[in-house]
Design a protein around this motif. Structure first.
Motif, short mmCIF file in Angstrom:
data_model
loop_
_atom_site.label_atom_id
_atom_site.label_comp_id
_atom_site.label_asym_id
_atom_site.label_seq_id
_atom_site.Cartn_x
_atom_site.Cartn_y
_atom_site.Cartn_z
N ILE A 102 -59.30 24.19 37.88
CA ILE A 102 -58.95 25.09 36.78
C ILE A 102 -57.92 24.38 35.91
CG2 ILE A 102 -57.12 26.29 38.06
CD1 ILE A 102 -58.14 28.88 36.61
N HIS A 103 -58.13 24.45 34.60
CA HIS A 103 -57.24 23.79 33.65
C HIS A 103 -56.70 24.83 32.68
CE1 HIS A 103 -55.65 20.32 31.50
NE2 HIS A 103 -55.96 20.95 30.38
N PRO A 104 -55.40 24.77 32.35
CA PRO A 104 -54.79 25.82 31.52
C PRO A 104 -54.93 25.62 30.03
CG PRO A 104 -53.09 24.31 32.27
CD PRO A 104 -54.39 23.84 32.90
N SER A 105 -56.13 25.26 29.59
CA SER A 105 -56.43 25.21 28.16
C SER A 105 -57.92 25.36 27.99
CB SER A 105 -55.97 23.89 27.53
OG SER A 105 -56.85 22.82 27.84
N LEU A 106 -58.34 25.47 26.75
CA LEU A 106 -59.76 25.54 26.43
C LEU A 106 -60.26 24.12 26.20
CD1 LEU A 106 -59.62 28.59 23.99
CD2 LEU A 106 -60.38 28.60 26.39
N LEU A 107 -60.64 23.48 27.27
CA LEU A 107 -61.15 22.11 27.16
C LEU A 107 -62.35 22.08 26.22
CD1 LEU A 107 -60.97 21.04 30.92
CD2 LEU A 107 -59.46 20.30 29.08
N PRO A 108 -62.57 20.98 25.53
CA PRO A 108 -61.95 19.66 25.72
C PRO A 108 -60.59 19.49 25.07
CG PRO A 108 -63.60 19.53 24.00
CD PRO A 108 -63.69 20.93 24.55
N LYS A 109 -60.06 20.54 24.45
CA LYS A 109 -58.73 20.41 23.87
C LYS A 109 -57.67 20.35 24.97
CE LYS A 109 -59.49 22.81 19.46
NZ LYS A 109 -59.02 23.91 18.60
N PHE A 110 -56.70 19.50 24.79
CA PHE A 110 -55.50 19.43 25.63
C PHE A 110 -55.82 19.14 27.09
CE2 PHE A 110 -54.92 22.52 22.16
CZ PHE A 110 -54.05 21.80 21.38
N GLY A 111 -56.76 18.21 27.28
CA GLY A 111 -57.10 17.78 28.63
C GLY A 111 -56.79 16.30 28.82
N GLY A 112 -57.08 15.80 30.01
CA GLY A 112 -56.89 14.39 30.31
C GLY A 112 -55.65 14.14 31.13
N LYS A 113 -55.45 12.89 31.49
CA LYS A 113 -54.34 12.51 32.35
C LYS A 113 -53.01 12.86 31.70
CE LYS A 113 -52.67 8.71 35.20
NZ LYS A 113 -52.86 7.29 35.60
N GLY A 114 -52.13 13.45 32.47
CA GLY A 114 -50.81 13.83 31.97
C GLY A 114 -50.74 15.20 31.35
N MET A 115 -51.89 15.82 31.12
CA MET A 115 -51.92 17.16 30.53
C MET A 115 -52.06 18.20 31.65
SD MET A 115 -51.37 16.80 27.35
CE MET A 115 -51.82 18.37 26.63
N TYR A 116 -50.94 18.71 32.06
CA TYR A 116 -50.93 19.74 33.10
C TYR A 116 -49.70 20.62 32.90
CZ TYR A 116 -47.42 16.69 35.24
OH TYR A 116 -46.30 15.92 35.47
N GLY A 117 -49.78 21.84 33.45
CA GLY A 117 -48.64 22.75 33.42
C GLY A 117 -48.07 22.96 32.03
N MET A 118 -46.74 22.90 31.96
CA MET A 118 -46.04 23.16 30.71
C MET A 118 -46.37 22.13 29.63
SD MET A 118 -44.42 25.94 30.57
CE MET A 118 -43.88 27.25 31.68
N HIS A 119 -46.76 20.93 30.02
CA HIS A 119 -47.15 19.93 29.02
C HIS A 119 -48.30 20.47 28.15
CE1 HIS A 119 -44.60 16.92 30.81
NE2 HIS A 119 -45.18 17.10 31.99
N VAL A 120 -49.22 21.19 28.78
CA VAL A 120 -50.36 21.74 28.05
C VAL A 120 -49.89 22.82 27.08
CG1 VAL A 120 -52.54 22.99 28.24
CG2 VAL A 120 -51.98 21.20 29.90
N HIS A 121 -49.09 23.75 27.56
CA HIS A 121 -48.66 24.86 26.71
C HIS A 121 -47.79 24.37 25.55
CE1 HIS A 121 -50.47 27.15 29.82
NE2 HIS A 121 -49.53 26.90 30.70
#
Length: 201
Positions: A102-121
């Protein structure tokens, strides 16, 4: 009954929701929680929930320790819940369409290595997006590039902070992730998976 392993790296709020869901429903068993570091908060949650927990570091995943552990414990389905390490190809190939993330964004936006948690928001707000949400997907060999299973949206408000947006996204995670996992697991034993995907659309 299908046996689930949850892989986690952090506090384990999603892991706890999933465990409690299946303890109540009885449709599958969370047999193990695997933490990627000894300091992960999910370890204490596992103890409170009476679910066995094992620490396997990223080096242990790379060396094949995790793969051997999953096979030895007859794990049928793998759930990533805040797991920050890359799943080795050996495991991905051994569990085709049986590993979900589960990823906290609407992929493919804001995905990839390093994009997790608060970094995404933080990135969502910096980009001026008007909506965000979650993506539940199968795990592939590359970060956040597996086939989508379900996306759910929520608004981004003009006065949002990373914390308030995260809280709204967490609500979606808690609502949908356990149910999607259950539908997929129940579908594993069916000759037709159409009922699963009808429910997800």
């Amino acid at each position: 009954m299908k046996r689930i392993a949850i892989l986690a790296s952090g506090t384990g709020t999603n892991a706890e929701r999933i465990v409690r869901y299946f303890q109540e429903k009885g449709t599958a068993e969370v047999a193990w929680i695997i933490a990627s570091r000894a300091s992960a908060g999910v370890i204490e949650r596992a103890a409170r929930l009476h679910v066995p927990c094992k620490v396997i570091t990223p080096d242990g995943f790379a060396s094949g320790e995790a793969f051997r552990f999953l096979k030895e414990n007859e794990i049928d389905f793998i759930v990533l819940a805040g797991f920050l390490s890359r799943v080795p190809d050996e495991i991905v190939h051994a569990y085709p369409q049986k590993i979900v993330n589960i990823h906290p964004s609407l992929l493919p936006k804001f995905g990839g290595k390093g994009m997790y948690g608060m970094h995404v928001h933080e990135a969502v707000l910096a980009a001026g997006e008007t909506e965000s949400g979650i993506t539940i997907q199968y795990v592939s060999e590359k970060y956040d590039e597996g086939a989508f299973i379900l996306q759910a949206k929520c608004p981004v408000l003009s006065d949002d902070t990373p914390d308030t947006l995260a809280a709204r996204v967490h609500e979606l995670e808690y609502r949908y992730y356990p149910e999607v996992i259950e539908k997929l697991i129940l579908g594993l034993s069916e000759t037709k998976k159409q009922t699963v995907y009808d429910w997800l659309i």
